[in-house]
Enzyme design. Structure first.
Site, mmCIF file in Angstrom:
data_model
loop_
_atom_site.group_PDB
_atom_site.id
_atom_site.type_symbol
_atom_site.label_atom_id
_atom_site.label_comp_id
_atom_site.label_asym_id
_atom_site.label_seq_id
_atom_site.Cartn_x
_atom_site.Cartn_y
_atom_site.Cartn_z
ATOM 1 N N HIS A 1 -43.606 95.514 -143.315
ATOM 2 C CA HIS A 1 -43.683 96.975 -143.522
ATOM 3 C C HIS A 1 -43.000 97.360 -144.841
ATOM 4 O O HIS A 1 -43.516 98.187 -145.597
ATOM 5 C CB HIS A 1 -42.968 97.730 -142.387
ATOM 6 C CG HIS A 1 -43.577 97.550 -141.033
ATOM 7 N ND1 HIS A 1 -42.840 97.213 -139.923
ATOM 8 C CD2 HIS A 1 -44.865 97.674 -140.606
ATOM 9 C CE1 HIS A 1 -43.634 97.143 -138.863
ATOM 10 N NE2 HIS A 1 -44.876 97.401 -139.255
ATOM 11 N N SER B 1 -44.305 93.000 -135.741
ATOM 12 C CA SER B 1 -43.209 93.515 -134.903
ATOM 13 C C SER B 1 -43.250 92.877 -133.519
ATOM 14 O O SER B 1 -42.220 92.562 -132.932
ATOM 15 C CB SER B 1 -43.310 95.033 -134.759
ATOM 16 O OG SER B 1 -43.103 95.658 -135.997
#
Ligand code: PNS
Length: 170
Positions: free
Chosen positions: A20, A133
């Site tokens: 990210h 994630s």
């Protein structure tokens, strides 16, 4: 500001990863300002609350010294949030072909709902393109060291929440 050079980067960020952060850096370099939009009520029962996910992003963005990036929570339709903050661009990271089908579907549905909002895909660096994630949470849950996968603030919180090693960074 008209919003022409404002982009939003939406996601669950549960937690923020170096993947990210790579996209956020690229976005900050390409747009005047970037709003990282954290989905408040994900139907995936997140490990971290929306507040915690926002705090981790804010810490990581401050540490990276990205002055034109801010973090905001959102709920409801993404295109409504884009209109509310006057953004004409939605950014998504594209890691591999496996991401493509879902991302294409979302981009086309969002276009049907809001034709003025353009989805732009950014490609992360190959050194971080394998990080997700979901797998970070799994590794942390099983006691693995995630300090090379997520910012220090996230690895410290994962350690506190799940008892995984934090890599001694924080
Ligand atoms: O990080 P994620 O979980 O892949 O992000 C998914 C996200 C937040 C971009 C997507 O779930 C979303 O936009 N949710 C908001 C609700 C919405 O607009 N749904 C219609 C999408 S076509």
């Amino acid at each position: 500001m008209s919003g022409a050079r404002r982009a939003i980067y939406p996601g669950s960020f549960d937690p923020v990863t170096f993947g990210h952060m790579d996209i956020i850096r690229r976005a900050a370099a390409s747009f005047d300002d970037v709003v990282v939009a954290v989905l408040r009520n994900t139907n995936k029962a997140p490990l971290f609350s929306a507040e915690e996910r926002r705090e981790m992003l804010e810490e990581a963005i401050a540490e990276a010294g990205l002055g034109n990036v801010r973090v905001s929570g959102f709920e409801g339709l993404l295109v409504d949030f884009a209109r509310n903050v006057e953004a004409k661009v939605v950014l998504r990271g594209l890691r591999a072909v496996s991401d493509f089908e879902y991302e294409l579907q979302m981009a086309l549905l969002n276009r049907r709902l809001a034709p003025e909002v353009e989805t732009i895909f950014l490609v992360p660096g190959e050194d971080v393109s394998f990080i997700s994630s979901r797998l970070v949470r799994e590794i942390a849950r099983l006691g693995g060291d995630v300090s090379s996968l997520v910012p220090a603030c996230a690895s410290a919180r994962l350690a506190r929440r799940l008892g995984a090693p934090s890599g001694g960074n924080e």
